[in-house]
Motif scaffolding. Sequence first.
Motif: not given
Length: 142
Positions: A35-43, A90-99, A104-110
Amino acid sequence: GISTVVLRGPDGARPWWAGRYQVDVDALTINGYPILTLASGGMLHSAGAPICCRGRMMLYRWRVVEDTSPRMKGARSRACQTSAAEGEEEWRIASLDVLPQVLRGAPHAAALCLAGSLRSSKDWLEVTRELREQREVLVEYE
């Protein structure tokens, strides 16, 4: 705390989304995918809840945001839009592609979504290119 959410179909059915979704404590990779978008560790979290993964699919809490992007004819009717209003859970299931969009809290497909809290319900909504149908999903915790 809860480390795994198990989703099952009714009457022992094993639909594509059924299985064990686990909290991944290594935020730099999920199931070995970097996951290249994260700089910090943790969950990894979405809307204050840990993101749970099974293979390349993730189960996560979402706060509804209005999707104002222009869409091709018919795309909005296939969007995973539940009865939840903007800002609601809401609770959603989606591909890791939209992580990246999820973080970012941006709209995406689920592919599967439910208004309200994570629970067993017949009101989960499955969305593909061909269909938009309600599904019964049984939720258990480990």
